[in-house]
Design a protein around this motif. Structure first.
Motif, PDB file in Angstrom:
ATOM      1  N   ALA A   1      12.257  20.830  95.900  1.00  0.00           N
ATOM      2  CA  ALA A   1      11.830  21.803  96.906  1.00  0.00           C
ATOM      3  C   ALA A   1      12.712  21.782  98.149  1.00  0.00           C
ATOM      4  O   ALA A   1      12.845  22.795  98.842  1.00  0.00           O
ATOM      5  N   SER A   2      13.330  20.645  98.425  1.00  0.00           N
ATOM      6  CA  SER A   2      14.175  20.528  99.616  1.00  0.00           C
ATOM      7  C   SER A   2      15.386  21.456  99.566  1.00  0.00           C
ATOM      8  O   SER A   2      16.015  21.719 100.592  1.00  0.00           O
ATOM      9  N   LEU A   3      15.722  21.982  98.360  1.00  0.00           N
ATOM     10  CA  LEU A   3      16.882  22.861  98.228  1.00  0.00           C
ATOM     11  C   LEU A   3      16.493  24.333  98.109  1.00  0.00           C
ATOM     12  O   LEU A   3      17.359  25.184  97.916  1.00  0.00           O
ATOM     13  N   GLN A   4      15.206  24.631  98.254  1.00  0.00           N
ATOM     14  CA  GLN A   4      14.789  26.029  98.165  1.00  0.00           C
ATOM     15  C   GLN A   4      15.347  26.862  99.313  1.00  0.00           C
ATOM     16  O   GLN A   4      15.646  28.043  99.150  1.00  0.00           O
ATOM     17  N   THR A   5      15.514  26.237 100.468  1.00  0.00           N
ATOM     18  CA  THR A   5      16.098  26.961 101.607  1.00  0.00           C
ATOM     19  C   THR A   5      17.523  27.392 101.311  1.00  0.00           C
ATOM     20  O   THR A   5      17.967  28.463 101.749  1.00  0.00           O
ATOM     21  N   LEU A   6      18.251  26.569 100.568  1.00  0.00           N
ATOM     22  CA  LEU A   6      19.616  26.923 100.187  1.00  0.00           C
ATOM     23  C   LEU A   6      19.619  28.226  99.390  1.00  0.00           C
ATOM     24  O   LEU A   6      20.448  29.116  99.630  1.00  0.00           O
ATOM     25  N   GLY A   7      18.680  28.345  98.463  1.00  0.00           N
ATOM     26  CA  GLY A   7      18.583  29.575  97.687  1.00  0.00           C
ATOM     27  C   GLY A   7      18.279  30.778  98.553  1.00  0.00           C
ATOM     28  O   GLY A   7      18.863  31.861  98.373  1.00  0.00           O
TER      29      GLY A   7
END
Length: 250
Positions: free
Chosen positions: A135-141
């Motif tokens: 979930a920590s990489l959802q902002t990247l998407g």
């Protein structure tokens, strides 16, 4: 950014699908075939067919590369919204990761239908259904989606591909997802994906932020928890006048 390498990577994703669709659409019996948005020739270079091959793109530099990679292809610089060809002069007209970038996809597909008997969109993504884990990489998407929108792309176009074909006056023969399952990317694909992410986000976020996201991504991949999946769709359609014969064939 090595765009030809990226296009080859994308071409690998659809290799089996292309083989199937081109066989069903009669590529081996075709007299003429056209790729709209041919880029550097990543798809055209892999075509094994006696058909006369043609390519069209707006990018002059990409066309120059295409001439080098696929010298037998007849190339024209032009716009998919107004194809410089007469009606029904091609047996098959296709595109690959193109429609998300065009201003009016219905007009482009209508033009493809005007000049061709069979129309195939081999791959169009739906970034709005993108899966990023952890979930920590959802902002990247989300950042990449925003960047694509600022570049003029419609990140959700893949989900509307069937409707675009219908509204362009085509009878759909087949449509569906081409990468139905979320999974961890192989290292080579991961590296290629990050080249694209960095290209999309350069100047959009700071270099330090990019480095931090890449570090997080790499650590998640090494831990076996990283998943990046962007649902991508295809469609094959024919004009109503051609649909009866095609349905008999398939």
């Amino acid at each position: 950014m090595n765009w030809h390498a990226r296009y080859l990577q994308q071409a690998a994703w659809t290799r089996e699908l292309r083989s199937y669709l081109f066989t069903q659409a009669g590529m081996q019996e075709a007299g003429r075939a056209l790729e709209v948005g041919c880029g550097t020739g990543a798809i055209l270079s892999g075509l094994d067919t006696p058909a006369s091959l043609h390519g069209l793109d707006l990018d002059r530099e990409a066309l120059n590369h295409c001439r080098d990679y696929v010298p037998r292809v007849q190339l024209i610089r032009g716009d998919g919204h107004s194809l410089p060809y007469p009606n029904r002069c091609f047996d098959i007209v296709f595109c690959h990761f193109l429609l998300l970038w065009v201003k009016d996809p219905i007009t482009v597909v209508s033009e493809m239908a005007r000049v061709g008997r069979s129309v195939i969109a081999l791959a169009e993504p739906d970034y709005l259904q993108r899966i990023d884990e952890p979930a920590s990489l959802q902002t990247l998407g989300q950042l990449q989606i925003e960047s694509l929108q600022k570049q003029g792309a419609d990140p959700s176009r893949g989900a509307r591909l069937a409707d675009i074909f219908h509204r362009a006056g085509l009878k759909i023969i087949e449509t569906g997802p081409i990468r139905p399952a979320a999974k961890a990317l192989p290292l080579e694909e991961w590296e290629g994906e990050w080249e694209v992410i960095e290209s999309d986000l350069k100047g959009f976020i700071s270099s330090d932020q990019l480095k931090e996201y890449r570090r997080m991504d790499r650590e998640a991949r090494q831990a076996g928890t990283r998943i990046l999946h962007i649902p991508t769709y295809f469609a094959w359609g024919v004009s109503v006048s051609q649909s009866i014969d095609v349905e008999k064939a398939v």
